[in-house]
Structure formats: C-alpha cells, structure tokens
Design a protein around this motif. Structure first.
Motif, short mmCIF file in Angstrom:
data_model
loop_
_atom_site.label_atom_id
_atom_site.label_comp_id
_atom_site.label_asym_id
_atom_site.label_seq_id
_atom_site.Cartn_x
_atom_site.Cartn_y
_atom_site.Cartn_z
N ALA A 171 1.65 9.25 -6.01
CA ALA A 171 2.08 10.63 -5.78
C ALA A 171 3.10 11.05 -6.84
CB ALA A 171 2.68 10.76 -4.39
N ASN A 172 4.02 10.14 -7.22
CA ASN A 172 4.99 10.46 -8.27
C ASN A 172 4.30 10.66 -9.61
OD1 ASN A 172 7.16 10.35 -6.53
ND2 ASN A 172 7.60 8.20 -6.95
N GLN A 173 3.32 9.84 -9.93
CA GLN A 173 2.59 9.96 -11.19
C GLN A 173 1.83 11.29 -11.25
OE1 GLN A 173 4.26 7.53 -12.89
NE2 GLN A 173 2.36 7.40 -14.02
N GLU A 174 1.18 11.66 -10.15
CA GLU A 174 0.45 12.92 -10.11
C GLU A 174 1.39 14.11 -10.20
OE1 GLU A 174 -1.99 12.72 -6.64
OE2 GLU A 174 -3.39 11.30 -7.57
N GLU A 223 0.83 -1.21 0.00
CA GLU A 223 0.00 0.00 0.00
C GLU A 223 0.86 1.26 0.00
OE1 GLU A 223 -3.33 0.32 -0.32
OE2 GLU A 223 -3.34 -1.83 -0.65
N THR A 224 1.93 1.25 0.77
CA THR A 224 2.82 2.40 0.83
C THR A 224 3.49 2.65 -0.51
OG1 THR A 224 3.23 1.89 3.16
CG2 THR A 224 4.76 3.42 2.10
N ALA A 225 3.97 1.57 -1.14
CA ALA A 225 4.64 1.71 -2.44
C ALA A 225 3.66 2.21 -3.50
CB ALA A 225 5.25 0.37 -2.86
N ILE A 226 2.43 1.72 -3.46
CA ILE A 226 1.42 2.17 -4.42
C ILE A 226 1.10 3.65 -4.20
CG2 ILE A 226 -1.00 1.93 -5.09
CD1 ILE A 226 -0.66 -1.10 -4.67
#
Length: 125
Positions: free
Chosen positions: A115-118, A107-110
């Motif tokens: 956040a990186n994608q946004e 869940e943390t990695a997702i």
C-alpha cells in the motif's frame, strides 16, 4: 470498496476478456478444422458419405466446442501464470525491503508495504 478487492475485480475482468477472445478464436479454428475434415471425409470415405447430415453437424460442433474450451483454458492458464509470476516478484521485493528494515515479513507487513509503494507511485513529485 477496498483496494485489494478492486484489484481483484480488475484481474477477473481482464481474465474474462482474455479468455473470451481466445475462446472465440479457438472456436473458429476448431470449427474450420471440423468443417474441413468433414468435407474431406465426405468425398474420400464412402462410409462417411452415407452418414446423416445431423451426424456430420455433430462432428463439426464437437470440433468447435473442443477448440473453444482448449483455447480458452490455455489462455487463462497463461494469464494466471503471468499474474503469479508478477505477484511473486512483488512479494520477493517486499520481503527484501522489510528484512532490511528489521521487520518480519508477515502478510500484514507485506500488505502495508505494498500500500505504501502504491501510494508513493501515485503521489505527484
């Protein structure tokens, strides 16, 4: 305010507006059906003609509330299904990208991937 919290508030506001619009439309539809059935019953059924005006109003109100509730609930369930479908697509894509990088998709990695994608989509080229 954190990003997931603001996204959740936006989802709630959008769901509320969708549910309100649909509820009003359903109430109008249900109320008109109730009025129509009451008028038809009044002129075709002698037993119904002898009923009080309050009872006939109760029938119309019941139809109106039933239309409001059913319509609003249906709209909300459709919206939730759409959001669930979008969320599952995003999570599926995140799991695929993280697995390609050799990272276990927790869940943390997702959440970090999202956040990186946004951040990448908001960054001007």
């Amino acid at each position: 305010m954190s990003e997931p919290r603001s996204r959740q508030r936006q989802d709630v506001a959008e769901a509320y507006s969708i549910q309100t619009r649909s509820g009003i439309q359903g109430a109008l539809r249900g109320g008109s059906i109730g009025v129509g059935l009451t008028i038809i019953s009044h002129y075709t059924w002698p037993f119904f003609r002898r009923q009080t005006f309050q009872f006939k109003g109760f029938i119309v109100c019941t139809c109106t509330v039933f239309g409001l509730v059913i319509s609003a609930e249906r709209a909300l369930q459709e919206y939730e299904a759409l959001r669930r479908w979008e969320e599952n697509d995003i999570r599926k894509e995140a799991r695929l990208h993280l697995a390609q990088q050799g990272i276990i998709p927790t869940e943390t990695a997702i959440a970090k991937w999202r956040a990186n994608q946004e951040a990448d989509t908001e960054r001007p080229n």
